[in-house]
Design a protein around this motif. Sequence first.
Motif, short mmCIF file in Angstrom:
data_model
loop_
_atom_site.label_atom_id
_atom_site.label_comp_id
_atom_site.label_asym_id
_atom_site.label_seq_id
_atom_site.Cartn_x
_atom_site.Cartn_y
_atom_site.Cartn_z
N LEU A 1 0.91 -1.21 0.11
CA LEU A 1 -0.10 -0.11 -0.07
C LEU A 1 0.92 1.26 -0.07
N SER A 2 2.19 1.02 0.43
CA SER A 2 3.12 2.22 0.12
C SER A 2 2.99 2.63 -1.35
N VAL A 3 3.06 2.03 -2.31
CA VAL A 3 2.65 2.43 -3.56
C VAL A 3 1.55 3.42 -3.69
N VAL A 4 0.67 3.22 -3.12
CA VAL A 4 -0.62 3.88 -3.11
C VAL A 4 -0.13 5.20 -2.36
N LEU A 5 0.33 5.25 -1.32
CA LEU A 5 0.46 6.32 -0.70
C LEU A 5 1.79 7.26 -1.02
N VAL A 6 2.58 6.62 -1.76
CA VAL A 6 3.58 7.23 -2.51
C VAL A 6 2.81 8.09 -3.60
N ALA A 7 1.89 7.53 -4.47
CA ALA A 7 1.27 8.42 -5.51
C ALA A 7 0.49 9.26 -4.79
N VAL A 8 -0.33 9.24 -3.91
CA VAL A 8 -0.96 10.22 -3.06
C VAL A 8 -0.22 11.60 -2.52
N PHE A 9 0.86 10.96 -1.90
CA PHE A 9 1.95 11.90 -1.32
C PHE A 9 2.74 12.39 -2.45
N GLY A 10 3.00 12.13 -3.54
CA GLY A 10 3.59 12.65 -4.77
C GLY A 10 2.86 13.60 -5.50
N VAL A 11 1.41 13.55 -5.22
CA VAL A 11 0.50 14.45 -5.69
C VAL A 11 0.22 15.62 -4.97
N VAL A 12 0.33 15.46 -3.67
CA VAL A 12 -0.01 16.32 -2.62
C VAL A 12 1.17 17.11 -2.37
N PHE A 13 1.99 16.74 -2.07
CA PHE A 13 3.46 17.14 -1.32
C PHE A 13 4.41 17.67 -2.50
N LEU A 14 4.56 16.81 -3.70
CA LEU A 14 5.17 17.21 -5.00
C LEU A 14 4.99 17.79 -5.97
N GLY A 15 3.44 17.92 -6.22
CA GLY A 15 2.66 18.39 -7.20
C GLY A 15 2.72 17.44 -8.49
N GLU A 16 3.17 16.40 -8.48
CA GLU A 16 3.19 15.37 -9.53
C GLU A 16 1.64 15.31 -9.75
N ARG A 17 1.33 14.78 -11.27
CA ARG A 17 0.20 14.52 -11.68
C ARG A 17 0.01 12.89 -11.94
N LEU A 18 -1.04 12.59 -11.62
CA LEU A 18 -1.36 11.09 -12.06
C LEU A 18 -2.27 11.15 -13.44
N SER A 19 -2.24 10.54 -14.38
CA SER A 19 -3.10 10.35 -15.61
C SER A 19 -4.15 9.48 -14.93
N THR A 20 -5.35 9.58 -15.83
CA THR A 20 -6.37 8.90 -15.41
C THR A 20 -6.26 7.15 -15.10
N THR A 21 -5.21 6.74 -16.13
CA THR A 21 -4.75 5.39 -16.35
C THR A 21 -3.99 5.05 -14.95
N ALA A 22 -3.10 5.83 -14.79
CA ALA A 22 -2.11 5.74 -13.59
C ALA A 22 -3.11 5.61 -12.20
N GLY A 23 -4.07 6.96 -12.15
CA GLY A 23 -4.82 6.91 -11.11
C GLY A 23 -5.60 5.38 -10.90
N LEU A 24 -6.32 4.97 -11.97
CA LEU A 24 -6.91 3.76 -11.96
C LEU A 24 -5.92 2.73 -11.66
N GLY A 25 -4.76 2.50 -11.94
CA GLY A 25 -3.81 1.54 -11.41
C GLY A 25 -3.64 1.57 -9.92
N VAL A 26 -3.45 2.86 -9.54
CA VAL A 26 -3.12 2.96 -8.03
C VAL A 26 -4.48 2.49 -7.42
#
Length: 146
Positions: A108-133
């Motif tokens: 689940l760290s993978v999920v949290l990294v994706a969320v933290f990346g968006v929130v704290f690093l300003g990264e963006r997830l594509s729709t496909t990547a968001g679905l994967g997460v």
Amino acid sequence: MSPSSVAQSWLFWAVLSAAFAALTAIFAKIGVAQINADLATLLRTMVILALVAAIAVGGGSWQPLSSVPGRSWLFIVLSGLATGASWLCYFRALKIGDAARVAPVDKLSVVLVAVFGVVFLGERLSTTAGLGVGLIAAGAVLVALG
């Protein structure tokens, strides 16, 4: 793709990381069976320290510690503390749970990294990547409950 370009691919290293992480769970589950989880974590950490030190020194990537910027020190120390806490929790979970259930929940760290990346690093997830997460999160929950 040439062998040298494969070795420069993030995907190559990520797949190797996943394979070694899988072996880590299996080896750790066996190793922690007859000893305290905290002691097992300490022993593993000592092995990692020796291995990485040998690679850094032997591979010529060592540099004077005084050349490391303060901001780098801060975040590397924080990362080390988080790693240590993660490993202590992971070994305790392996001590009392099945590796086949503990490891997927740990991911689940993978999920949290994706969320933290968006929130704290300003990264963006594509729709496909968001679905994967989302699917990774759902899969971890199903494994934990199953």
